[in-house]
Enzyme design. Structure first.
Site, PDB file in Angstrom:
ATOM      1  NE  ARG A  93      -3.871   1.989   2.580  1.00  0.00           N
ATOM      2  CZ  ARG A  93      -3.820   2.944   3.513  1.00  0.00           C
ATOM      3  NH1 ARG A  93      -2.804   2.968   4.389  1.00  0.00           N
ATOM      4  NH2 ARG A  93      -4.753   3.866   3.596  1.00  0.00           N
ATOM      5  CG  ASN A 170      -4.786   7.231   5.232  1.00  0.00           C
ATOM      6  OD1 ASN A 170      -4.760   6.008   5.356  1.00  0.00           O
ATOM      7  ND2 ASN A 170      -4.436   8.057   6.224  1.00  0.00           N
ATOM      8  CD  GLU A 171      -6.057   6.656   9.386  1.00  0.00           C
ATOM      9  OE1 GLU A 171      -5.810   7.746   9.926  1.00  0.00           O
ATOM     10  OE2 GLU A 171      -5.476   5.598   9.701  1.00  0.00           O
ATOM     11  CG  HIS A 237      -6.634   2.165   8.837  1.00  0.00           C
ATOM     12  ND1 HIS A 237      -6.168   3.401   8.438  1.00  0.00           N
ATOM     13  CD2 HIS A 237      -6.795   1.437   7.690  1.00  0.00           C
ATOM     14  CE1 HIS A 237      -6.066   3.424   7.117  1.00  0.00           C
ATOM     15  NE2 HIS A 237      -6.442   2.238   6.646  1.00  0.00           N
ATOM     16  CE1 TYR A 239      -1.516   1.414  13.622  1.00  0.00           C
ATOM     17  CE2 TYR A 239      -3.427   2.324  12.513  1.00  0.00           C
ATOM     18  CZ  TYR A 239      -2.109   1.899  12.485  1.00  0.00           C
ATOM     19  OH  TYR A 239      -1.384   1.958  11.320  1.00  0.00           O
ATOM     20  CD  GLU A 266      -2.674   3.156   8.133  1.00  0.00           C
ATOM     21  OE1 GLU A 266      -2.508   3.421   9.346  1.00  0.00           O
ATOM     22  OE2 GLU A 266      -2.751   4.035   7.259  1.00  0.00           O
ATOM     23  CD1 TRP A 295       2.604   2.872  10.277  1.00  0.00           C
ATOM     24  CD2 TRP A 295       1.436   3.176   8.391  1.00  0.00           C
ATOM     25  NE1 TRP A 295       2.961   4.085   9.768  1.00  0.00           N
ATOM     26  CE2 TRP A 295       2.254   4.303   8.612  1.00  0.00           C
ATOM     27  CE3 TRP A 295       0.628   3.146   7.268  1.00  0.00           C
ATOM     28  CZ2 TRP A 295       2.269   5.391   7.738  1.00  0.00           C
ATOM     29  CZ3 TRP A 295       0.640   4.231   6.417  1.00  0.00           C
ATOM     30  CH2 TRP A 295       1.457   5.346   6.656  1.00  0.00           C
TER      31      TRP A 295
END
Length: 551
Positions: A93, A170-171, A237, A239, A266, A295
């Site tokens: 990516r 992105n985001e 994503h 996290y 990610e 990531w």
């Protein structure tokens, strides 16, 4: 669920020296006289079918790769792509900039990146990064502005549908204004289709990519249906919001059950907003046959340098995170398969034989174990998908690497029909097995189990010894004990059982050596936890959904 305050990429971006441009205006309407959007049949490359991402040869493709910050480290890209390919990745990516926040990656540069991906036999996921945290991040631009960028550089992209997936932005929303995600994403997809893009499109979640509000989860079907080509993949994503296995599994399983394509675009092994459960992310992705992209390769700053997989872009100096994602369990080396478009002539296109008709064993009130005769294949069968049939509808119920699987979450005294598919290493899927109908057992009556919960406490912490006694007439296998803490208590470790916690709810499941509770017998396990305030005792326990007596 906690809200994410910043992105992993955001810390890296703090190092990038560039001038921020003012955000552009919000979404514009497409020209009424524009050419009609392409149909799904017009796709010449990657495409979505039945909730799966397929490559141009029709083979199932599961992304296994990393993110690379090309926009700020352009000179490292040729070597970086070569290195991640050598370590086993099948996808990269690539961070691109529209020129609104960071120095623009122009058409020639984008074409060069695509060419480098192809030289290294990598699938290219190209993403426009300037949208990161729109509505909350100063200088972030709209998804509509990202579409402007893709249209501007389209000559580098059209004709590359076999090798390129377009990650629109992105985001694209932070924690402010994320309610607009559904309309904004649908509008962006339609503008791209109207402009003639037939690529698979990837849509990132809002809330800095982590979707703690479940906006993407609950509206993904609407967005997918709004795509005239039905060729959109969703990206979450993971996290700090996804710091437990239960959260990871619940989120990904909801998409798999709904037959909506999703990848983990990610994730990391640690983060300033919490400690993501990378083991669960990778294991669940492998179990469900979903892609993941860690990531990131190298170049992180702003306090998250620990997210570098390669120290100083040097593949001989892998960090603990790099070693984990490339060499660990369910890692890239063990699970990555190269896209068949690079194998010459499409590679293996013959599907496995259909599995045998499943048979049921250990039928309980909320689960059933199914076994079947294994499929055969030219190369190797890598997974079986158990599906639940409801008229003409199929819902994925379980995935297994062996010819046996346990389906959970069922309702007592209910008839279910199941069938099985096989998948091989090239992604080919077999014909469906003959179905089997199974009726679950009635709910277990109260009093068939009894629980003893004893605490050894110290200042701010405690150990709990839990004994589960089977007072019924038959052995209980693969049990599940549920209870809730009455206060602010947090489990940190356990022994003789696997213990997961989500909020106040706690679930214990057995280790192999505590798998069976014989009739009249018991098993014991322990947990270590911390508490704030009063360390209250759980008031109720249930075994496989049936209430137990508390001793």
């Amino acid at each position: 669920m906690r809200k994410r305050l910043a992105t992993a990429a955001g810390a890296l971006l703090a190092m990038a020296a560039s001038t921020l441009a003012a955000p552009h205006a919000a979404a514009r309407e497409a020209d009424s006289g524009a050419t009609a959007a392409p149909s799904a049949s017009a796709a010449t490359g990657f495409h979505v079918r039945d909730g799966r991402l397929l490559d141009a040869n029709g083979g199932d493709f599961v992304m296994r790769g990393v993110n690379h910050a090309h926009a700020w480290y352009t000179s490292t890209t040729p070597k970086a792509l070569k290195d991640v390919k050598a370590l086993g990745a099948n996808t990269v990516r690539v961070v691109l900039a529209t020129g609104d926040r960071w120095t623009r990656n122009d058409t020639a540069d984008v074409a060069a990146v695509v060419d480098q991906c192809k030289q290294n036999r990598l699938v290219c996921v190209l993403e426009a990064h300037d949208t990161t945290g729109y509505g909350e991040q100063d200088g972030a631009v709209t998804l509509d502005r990202a579409v402007d960028y893709w249209i501007d550089v389209q000559s580098a992209l059209k004709g590359q549908e076999k090798y390129v997936v377009l990650n629109i932005g992105n985001e694209p929303h932070g924690n402010t204004g994320y309610q607009a995600w559904t309309a904004d994403t649908s509008a962006a997809i339609n503008r791209l289709r109207t402009a003639g893009f037939t690529h698979t499109l990837m849509a990132d979640a809002p809330n800095w990519g982590q979707d703690w509000s479940f906006t993407m989860r609950d509206n993904a079907q609407r967005v997918f249906s709004a795509d005239p080509a039905r060729n959109t993949v969703f990206s979450i994503h993971m996290y700090g919001v996804f710091d437990t296995a239960a959260e990871v599994r619940d989120y990904l399983n909801r998409f798999a059950s709904a037959r909506l394509p999703i990848v983990v675009g990610e994730f990391g092994h640690d983060h300033s907003d919490g400690n993501p459960d990378e083991d669960a992310i990778m294991a669940t992705a492998e179990q469900l046959g979903l892609g993941y992209l860690g990531w990131s390769w190298s170049g992180n700053g702003g306090g998250v340098e620990y997210l570098d997989m390669a120290v100083g872009f040097d593949p001989s100096r892998l960090s603990p995170w790099g070693e984990r994602i490339f060499d660990g369990a369910h890692g890239i080396k063990a699970t990555s398969r190269e896209a068949s478009v690079y194998s010459g002539g499409g590679g293996d296109t013959r599907p496995p034989t259909a599995p045998g008709t499943p048979t049921a064993s250990d039928v309980r009130s909320d689960r059933v174990t199914l076994g079947w005769a294994a499929s055969t294949d030219d190369t190797a069968v890598t997974a079986y998908d158990v599906v639940r049939l409801d008229g003409t509808t199929e819902t994925r119920a379980a995935t297994s690497a062996t010819s046996r699987a346990t389906v959970t979450g069922l309702t007592p005294s209910t008839a279910y029909t199941f069938a099985v598919y096989a998948r091989d290493a090239a992604g080919n899927r077999s014909a469906r097995s003959a179905p089997v109908t199974v009726t679950t057992a009635p709910a277990q009556s109260t009093g068939a189990c009894a629980v003893t919960y004893r605490v050894h406490e110290w200042n701010g912490g405690f150990n709990a010894d839990v004994t589960v006694r089977n007072t019924g007439a038959a052995a209980v296998s693969d049990w599940r004990l549920d209870f809730a803490f009455p206060g602010d208590q947090r489990v940190h470790s356990a022994w003789n059982a696997k213990v997961v916690q989500q909020g106040s709810q706690v679930r214990a499941t057995p280790e192999p050596w505590t798998r069976t509770i014989p009739a009249g017998g018991s098993v014991s396990f322990g947990l270590s936890a911390s508490f704030t305030g009063t360390n209250g005792t759980p008031s109720a326990f249930s075994l496989d959904g049936a209430p137990c007596t508390t001793l």
